[in-house]
Design a protein around this motif. Structure first.
Motif, PDB file in Angstrom:
ATOM      1  N   SER A  25       0.994  -1.144  -0.067  1.00  0.00           N
ATOM      2  CA  SER A  25      -0.123  -0.016   0.026  1.00  0.00           C
ATOM      3  C   SER A  25       0.912   1.218  -0.064  1.00  0.00           C
ATOM      4  O   SER A  25       2.097   1.182   0.420  1.00  0.00           O
ATOM      5  CB  SER A  25      -0.849   0.056   1.016  1.00  0.00           C
ATOM      6  N   ALA A  26       0.000   2.301  -0.139  1.00  0.00           N
ATOM      7  CA  ALA A  26       1.160   3.690  -0.174  1.00  0.00           C
ATOM      8  C   ALA A  26       1.048   3.844   1.230  1.00  0.00           C
ATOM      9  O   ALA A  26       0.581   3.669   1.947  1.00  0.00           O
ATOM     10  CB  ALA A  26       0.256   4.554  -0.858  1.00  0.00           C
ATOM     11  N   PRO A  27       2.585   4.482   1.410  1.00  0.00           N
ATOM     12  CA  PRO A  27       2.866   4.913   2.700  1.00  0.00           C
ATOM     13  C   PRO A  27       1.868   6.212   3.454  1.00  0.00           C
ATOM     14  O   PRO A  27       1.493   6.679   2.787  1.00  0.00           O
ATOM     15  CB  PRO A  27       4.091   5.586   2.592  1.00  0.00           C
ATOM     16  N   GLN A  28       1.573   5.898   4.679  1.00  0.00           N
ATOM     17  CA  GLN A  28       0.747   6.807   5.395  1.00  0.00           C
ATOM     18  C   GLN A  28       1.568   7.677   6.403  1.00  0.00           C
ATOM     19  O   GLN A  28       0.748   8.766   6.585  1.00  0.00           O
ATOM     20  CB  GLN A  28      -0.221   6.011   6.235  1.00  0.00           C
ATOM     21  N   GLU A  29       2.881   7.629   6.450  1.00  0.00           N
ATOM     22  CA  GLU A  29       3.643   8.521   7.168  1.00  0.00           C
ATOM     23  C   GLU A  29       4.762   8.839   6.568  1.00  0.00           C
ATOM     24  O   GLU A  29       4.835   8.736   5.166  1.00  0.00           O
ATOM     25  CB  GLU A  29       3.950   7.689   8.611  1.00  0.00           C
ATOM     26  N   ASP A  30       5.699   9.522   6.850  1.00  0.00           N
ATOM     27  CA  ASP A  30       6.815   9.983   6.122  1.00  0.00           C
ATOM     28  C   ASP A  30       7.560   9.047   5.553  1.00  0.00           C
ATOM     29  O   ASP A  30       7.641   7.925   6.120  1.00  0.00           O
ATOM     30  CB  ASP A  30       7.843  10.783   6.980  1.00  0.00           C
ATOM     31  N   VAL A  31       8.039   9.164   4.333  1.00  0.00           N
ATOM     32  CA  VAL A  31       8.638   8.094   3.607  1.00  0.00           C
ATOM     33  C   VAL A  31       9.917   7.981   4.062  1.00  0.00           C
ATOM     34  O   VAL A  31      10.868   9.124   3.962  1.00  0.00           O
ATOM     35  CB  VAL A  31       8.718   8.235   1.995  1.00  0.00           C
ATOM     36  N   ILE A  32      10.592   7.023   4.567  1.00  0.00           N
ATOM     37  CA  ILE A  32      11.878   6.912   5.065  1.00  0.00           C
ATOM     38  C   ILE A  32      12.995   6.051   4.126  1.00  0.00           C
ATOM     39  O   ILE A  32      14.095   5.988   4.099  1.00  0.00           O
ATOM     40  CB  ILE A  32      12.054   6.044   6.368  1.00  0.00           C
TER      41      ILE A  32
END
Length: 168
Positions: A25-32
């Motif tokens: 799924s698409a990230p929900q928080e900051d991409v690390i």
């Protein structure tokens, strides 16, 4: 005429069927971490982007090892590089791992083996801060496999990792 109509209909069917990244799924928080290049599994514009929760949801592992950059043994937790490679369907010769400051190293895909390096996100049970080589650090199990105790492998142990590019 019928053949051309059939080909057109086939193209429309292919275009009309949405494609989904397998379980990513698409990230929900900051991409690390952003992985790019030829991937079988993607989630954002032909890349695989991970936030911390997404990385932690992959099969994680821990090991203790000493490094040349820290004092004493430390417990590292993360996902095996091999697991990430398998999960994303990566094939190729090598990976270019790049840090937040644009420092980059090349890691041969043959390093991505079971019981090999991990993409660590915790050290001694704590999420690693930017100051403490985080948020991600590729760590090899130096203490359990003496073949990793080489200048070449030390150079591949990149910290503050935020990007991986698959190279053919």
């Amino acid at each position: 005429m019928f053949r051309q109509l059939f080909q057109t209909a086939a193209v429309i069917c292919v275009i009309a069927v949405p494609t989904y990244a397998a379980d990513l799924s698409a990230p929900q928080e900051d991409v690390i971490l952003t992985v790019s290049g030829p991937l079988e599994v993607t989630n954002v514009e032909n890349t695989a982007q991970f936030d911390m929760d997404m990385l932690q949801s992959l099969d994680n592992t821990t090991f203790e090892t000493r490094t040349i950059w820290t004092e004493g043994k430390h417990l590292f937790e993360g996902v095996f590089l091999a697991k990430l490679v398998e999960y994303l369907g990566i094939e190729g010769e090598s990976l270019r791992a790049t840090a937040i400051n644009d420092y980059a190293v090349e890691i041969p895909l043959e390093d991505a083996v079971e019981e090999g390096p991990i993409i660590a996100y915790k050290m001694d049970g704590e999420i690693m801060s930017l100051r403490d080589k985080g948020p991600l650090w590729i760590v090899y199990p130096f203490d359990t496999n003496s073949s990793y105790s080489t200048e070449m492998t030390y150079a591949r142990s990149i910290w503050q990792l935020d990007r991986i590019e698959v190279l053919d």
